[in-house]
Design a protein around this motif. Structure first.
Motif, mmCIF file in Angstrom:
data_model
loop_
_atom_site.group_PDB
_atom_site.id
_atom_site.type_symbol
_atom_site.label_atom_id
_atom_site.label_comp_id
_atom_site.label_asym_id
_atom_site.label_seq_id
_atom_site.Cartn_x
_atom_site.Cartn_y
_atom_site.Cartn_z
ATOM 1 N N SER A 290 14.771 3.614 10.015
ATOM 2 C CA SER A 290 15.780 4.511 9.470
ATOM 3 C C SER A 290 16.377 3.928 8.193
ATOM 4 C CB SER A 290 16.893 4.738 10.486
ATOM 5 O OG SER A 290 17.672 3.570 10.595
ATOM 6 N N ARG A 291 16.985 4.813 7.429
ATOM 7 C CA ARG A 291 17.605 4.423 6.177
ATOM 8 C C ARG A 291 18.717 3.403 6.419
ATOM 9 N NH1 ARG A 291 17.061 6.439 1.241
ATOM 10 N NH2 ARG A 291 18.761 5.934 -0.166
ATOM 11 N N LYS B 144 5.394 0.250 -11.150
ATOM 12 C CA LYS B 144 4.182 0.215 -11.989
ATOM 13 C C LYS B 144 4.261 -0.888 -13.039
ATOM 14 C CE LYS B 144 5.921 3.925 -14.937
ATOM 15 N NZ LYS B 144 5.854 5.332 -15.240
ATOM 16 N N ASN C 114 5.768 5.081 -9.499
ATOM 17 C CA ASN C 114 6.812 5.574 -10.393
ATOM 18 C C ASN C 114 8.214 5.300 -9.868
ATOM 19 O OD1 ASN C 114 5.217 6.790 -12.472
ATOM 20 N ND2 ASN C 114 4.609 8.286 -10.928
ATOM 21 N N TYR C 115 8.262 4.806 -8.656
ATOM 22 C CA TYR C 115 9.543 4.543 -8.029
ATOM 23 C C TYR C 115 9.991 3.127 -8.370
ATOM 24 C CZ TYR C 115 11.627 7.744 -4.608
ATOM 25 O OH TYR C 115 12.354 8.697 -3.987
ATOM 26 N N ALA D 250 10.624 3.531 5.561
ATOM 27 C CA ALA D 250 10.456 4.801 6.267
ATOM 28 C C ALA D 250 9.008 4.995 6.691
ATOM 29 C CB ALA D 250 10.908 5.958 5.378
ATOM 30 N N THR D 251 8.073 4.541 5.847
ATOM 31 C CA THR D 251 6.651 4.636 6.194
ATOM 32 C C THR D 251 6.359 3.853 7.465
ATOM 33 O OG1 THR D 251 6.192 4.722 3.843
ATOM 34 C CG2 THR D 251 4.322 4.366 5.276
ATOM 35 N N MET D 252 7.093 2.760 7.641
ATOM 36 C CA MET D 252 6.901 1.971 8.855
ATOM 37 C C MET D 252 7.717 2.506 10.014
ATOM 38 S SD MET D 252 6.732 -1.711 6.988
ATOM 39 C CE MET D 252 6.952 -2.696 8.431
ATOM 40 N N GLU E 13 14.053 1.844 -4.649
ATOM 41 C CA GLU E 13 13.653 3.079 -3.967
ATOM 42 C C GLU E 13 12.447 2.834 -3.077
ATOM 43 O OE1 GLU E 13 14.891 6.417 -7.270
ATOM 44 O OE2 GLU E 13 13.329 4.990 -7.749
ATOM 45 N N PHE F 279 13.152 1.531 0.485
ATOM 46 C CA PHE F 279 13.489 2.560 1.474
ATOM 47 C C PHE F 279 12.276 3.396 1.863
ATOM 48 C CE2 PHE F 279 17.586 1.535 -0.359
ATOM 49 C CZ PHE F 279 18.330 1.368 0.793
ATOM 50 N N LEU F 280 11.432 3.693 0.870
ATOM 51 C CA LEU F 280 10.230 4.476 1.154
ATOM 52 C C LEU F 280 9.289 3.717 2.079
ATOM 53 C CD1 LEU F 280 8.554 7.010 0.518
ATOM 54 C CD2 LEU F 280 7.551 5.774 -1.382
ATOM 55 N N ASP G 293 5.164 3.641 -4.184
ATOM 56 C CA ASP G 293 4.923 4.666 -5.194
ATOM 57 C C ASP G 293 5.183 4.026 -6.546
ATOM 58 O OD1 ASP G 293 4.941 7.993 -5.310
ATOM 59 O OD2 ASP G 293 5.632 6.941 -7.095
ATOM 60 N N ALA H 216 0.825 -1.205 0.000
ATOM 61 C CA ALA H 216 0.000 0.000 0.000
ATOM 62 C C ALA H 216 0.858 1.254 0.000
ATOM 63 C CB ALA H 216 -0.923 -0.002 1.205
ATOM 64 N N GLY H 217 2.053 1.154 0.560
ATOM 65 C CA GLY H 217 2.900 2.342 0.656
ATOM 66 C C GLY H 217 3.806 2.546 -0.545
#
Lengths: 247, 269
Positions: A122-123, A148, A105-106, A117-119, A110, A113-114, A103, A100-101
């Protein structure tokens, strides 16, 4: 006695449903002024209390619309309860809907990591887990492709790999044990079982008593927003089978 | 204290989303990040060609018309872009907000910050303009020590955009029409803000209209900015007090309404 992993006390969740359809602003204002704007109150959950001890694996059974998903959303903090309190100690990994989190286009990399971070990680932490995630999801060749272009199975695999790699203390599973093909399903079940051995707390939503019996040691039944039974998995599953027969 | 701790935990999310917004903005375009430089340059050239003869004639106290125009345009562009993107941020992240707990203010905040970073990069166009006109023009900008006060109006602008962005993002969840209304408002704002003209050049007779123009905080911010980088003199302290007061008020209102309504977002998106 350590602190329970999840403690729910007299928790209720109220939704307002529009009774009449208000089509335009004019109508809305007229109704608002004349106080004819009625909402039907709908208690999705009513006075729920239960505790989940650390290491418990609790199955949540119930028919459609019984409030299972709402309960999980309240516990994971997405919804705020109208009344009562929910206390959670430990890191929660919600797997309400895998990916669900993301993106679209990513790229896969990527997105790792996104999503991490949503959860709330840290990186640096994700970097340590990165190889493990890629390996588990079997997406090494596609990791730089935008998400996508992934198939839904690939997305679910990636989501599952991230959510389990971070070693959460509480895992919320909403009928997600059916991702990917048979091979990956086997792999993900093994992964979750290995997490059980580390003493992870699990909340598992399902319609199938079979799955609940194989995963959980405790269970509860929700019906029309009320908690009608709780106990060991075997008892509750038997009771649930009874309920199905009566319907 | 609880909020600071929560923010600390999710600071990586803020970082990741800011990064994502910047990276995705120019992905798949051939020139990529170079557009942050190129776009203001090209639009400014067009505006100078169109309005230069009307408002930029010699004898006005606009020291250098292209720089005057660029200052106003950069400030307006940052304000309108960041507030518009912040406004849509909650609805755009609906899929995440519905499934996972995240502090929701991260979304408008990260959009404003991402825009701020591209804005700072686009300030390099202004630097190029200033250097070019300083050396090669009959009307060089007056560069003095006051130049180094330029971060002050920029910080005020950032506070203003964040505040308005938070108000708009809250409103947008409950009232989607605000997107279209705000689009129209921004167009009005473009003409109401002295970007390509000076207020006194308009020779306004009605004092009310004059008053409306001067009540616009973007006017105060643009004036301060121009005083620093173009006129080389100290800005009117009245401009600072007014715009800073206005911006802080907006931020307070924004934080307040956002905080009050954030638990209801999920029921509407």
């Amino acid at each position: 006695m350590s602190k329970p992993a999840i403690k729910v006390e007299h928790m209720s969740m109220l939704f307002n449903l529009n009774k009449e359809k208000v089509d335009n602003l004019k109508e809305y204002f007229i109704k608002l002024v004349t106080k004819k704007l009625h909402f039907t109150e709908f208690w999705a959950l009513k006075d729920i209390s239960f505790t989940v001890e650390k290491g418990d694996r609790v199955g949540v059974l119930g028919f459609n619309g019984a409030g299972k998903s709402t309960l999980l959303k309240v516990i994971s903090g997405v919804l705020k309860p109208t009344e009562g309190t929910v206390e959670v100690s430990g890191v929660i990994a919600p797997m309400l809907e895998l990916g669900a989190g993301f993106d679209m286009n990513y790229s896969g990399k990527e997105n790792i990591f996104l999503y991490g971070a949503t959860m709330g990680y840290s990186r640096k932490f994700i970097e340590q887990k990165y190889d493990q995630i890629v390996e588990f999801s079997e997406l090494k060749d596609f990791i730089d492709v935008p998400v996508k272009n992934y198939s839904s199975g690939m997305r679910a695999r990636l989501g599952f790999a991230i959510a389990t790699a971070v070693e959460p203390e509480i895992l919320i599973l909403d009928e997600v044990l059916s991702v990917g093909d048979a091979k990956f399903r086997k792999k993900s079940e093994n992964k979750i079982r290995s997490m059980f051995e580390k003493g992870i707390t699990v909340l598992f939503v399902s319609h199938s008593t079979e799955q609940v019996l194989s995963i959980c040691n405790k269970a509860v039944i929700l019906d029309h927003g009320k908690l009608i039974a709780e106990g060991s998995a075997e008892e509750i599953c038997a009771q649930y089978e009874e309920m199905i027969k009566k319907k | 204290m609880k909020y600071i701790k929560n923010f600390y935990k999710y600071r990586f999310l803020l970082y990741e989303i800011v990064r994502k917004n910047i990276k995705l903005q120019y992905r798949d375009s051939v020139l990529g990040m170079f557009w942050t430089f190129l776009q203001p340059l090209m639009t400014t050239i067009i505006l100078v060609i169109i309005f230069g003869n009307v408002f930029g004639r010699k004898g006005t106290d606009i020291v250098n018309y292209p720089i005057y125009l660029l200052c106003g345009r950069l400030i307006y562009e940052f304000y309108s872009q960041s507030t518009k993107r912040a406004m849509r941020s909650i609805r755009n992240s609906a899929s995440v907000i519905k499934k996972v707990y995240v502090p929701k203010y991260i979304y408008p905040l990260s959009n404003v910050i991402a825009n701020f970073i591209t804005f700072v990069i686009s300030l390099s166009v202004l630097a190029c303009f200033i250097i070019y006109f300083y050396f090669f023009s009959a009307e060089p900008p007056h560069l003095t020590g006051y130049f180094f006060l330029f971060p002050i109006p920029i910080i005020v602008l950032l506070i203003l955009s964040l505040g308005v962005g938070m108000i708009l993002s809250t409103l947008e969840v409950f009232f989607k029409d605000i997107e279209y209304l705000y689009e129209v408002f921004c167009m009005l704002l473009f003409y109401l803000t002295p970007i390509f003209y000076q207020i006194k050049q308009l020779k306004i007779q009605t004092p009310i209209f004059n008053y409306i123009l001067k009540a616009n905080p973007l006017y105060s911010i643009a004036e301060m900015f121009r005083c620093c980088v173009l006129y080389g003199r100290m800005f009117d302290i009245y401009h600072l007090l007014y715009s800073l007061g206005f911006s802080i008020l907006m931020l307070l209102i924004g934080v307040f309404v956002f905080y009050k309504k954030q638990d209801k977002f999920i029921l509407h998106i």
